[in-house]
Design a protein around this motif. Structure first.
Motif, mmCIF file in Angstrom:
data_model
loop_
_atom_site.group_PDB
_atom_site.id
_atom_site.type_symbol
_atom_site.label_atom_id
_atom_site.label_comp_id
_atom_site.label_asym_id
_atom_site.label_seq_id
_atom_site.Cartn_x
_atom_site.Cartn_y
_atom_site.Cartn_z
ATOM 1 N N LYS A 1 -5.996 4.220 -7.061
ATOM 2 C CA LYS A 1 -5.378 4.831 -8.238
ATOM 3 C C LYS A 1 -4.139 4.046 -8.660
ATOM 4 O O LYS A 1 -3.884 3.849 -9.850
ATOM 5 C CB LYS A 1 -5.030 6.289 -7.951
ATOM 6 N N THR B 1 -3.976 7.521 -3.846
ATOM 7 C CA THR B 1 -4.823 6.461 -3.282
ATOM 8 C C THR B 1 -4.350 5.105 -3.798
ATOM 9 O O THR B 1 -3.798 4.993 -4.903
ATOM 10 C CB THR B 1 -6.296 6.659 -3.672
ATOM 11 N N ASN B 2 -4.594 4.083 -2.999
ATOM 12 C CA ASN B 2 -4.234 2.728 -3.409
ATOM 13 C C ASN B 2 -5.054 2.297 -4.618
ATOM 14 O O ASN B 2 -4.568 1.574 -5.482
ATOM 15 C CB ASN B 2 -4.423 1.753 -2.240
ATOM 16 N N LYS C 1 0.826 -1.200 0.000
ATOM 17 C CA LYS C 1 0.000 0.000 0.000
ATOM 18 C C LYS C 1 0.865 1.257 0.000
ATOM 19 O O LYS C 1 2.054 1.203 0.299
ATOM 20 C CB LYS C 1 -0.889 0.015 1.250
ATOM 21 N N SER D 1 -0.852 13.303 -8.773
ATOM 22 C CA SER D 1 -1.432 13.192 -7.436
ATOM 23 C C SER D 1 -0.353 13.319 -6.364
ATOM 24 O O SER D 1 -0.533 14.026 -5.377
ATOM 25 C CB SER D 1 -2.160 11.854 -7.292
#
Length: 106
Positions: free
Chosen positions: A82, A79-80, A46, A71
């Motif tokens: 993404k 984000t994970n 993650k 990002s």
């Protein structure tokens, strides 16, 4: 192997060539120094617990994810979801094309 003048970029796709995660794809989310980068794939690795890897143990692709890169640059994180989306898209498009090329040549 890797040319020393080619430095990794945030958002760049890599193939892990050595270690426990050998054969898996990931995205560079941070460059620590000239030898080490942090990798994440949004699934096993993650964003908040990335893998530190020596760049000599990676195969870099000439492809990066503009969504992941922008990002991280804008907000300092991604984000994970993404990460997973970008990797899935990359593997399905790019890697499938590379494998087709190998079959044609060999």
């Amino acid at each position: 192997m890797n040319e020393p003048d080619s430095s990794p970029s945030i958002g760049q796709f890599v193939l892990i060539t050595q270690g426990r995660e050998e054969g898996q794809y990931a995205v560079v989310i941070k460059i620590l120094d000239e030898r080490f980068v942090l990798l994440a794939d949004g699934e096993k690795r993650k964003f908040h617990s990335p893998k530190k890897k020596n760049i000599n143990h990676l195969e870099f692709f000439d492809c990066l994810s503009p969504e992941v890169q922008s990002s991280i640059v804008e907000t300092g994180r991604v984000t994970n979801g993404k990460l997973r989306f970008a990797l899935t898209k990359f593997v399905n498009e790019q890697v499938a094309d590379l494998k087709k090329g190998e079959h044609l040549n060999g």
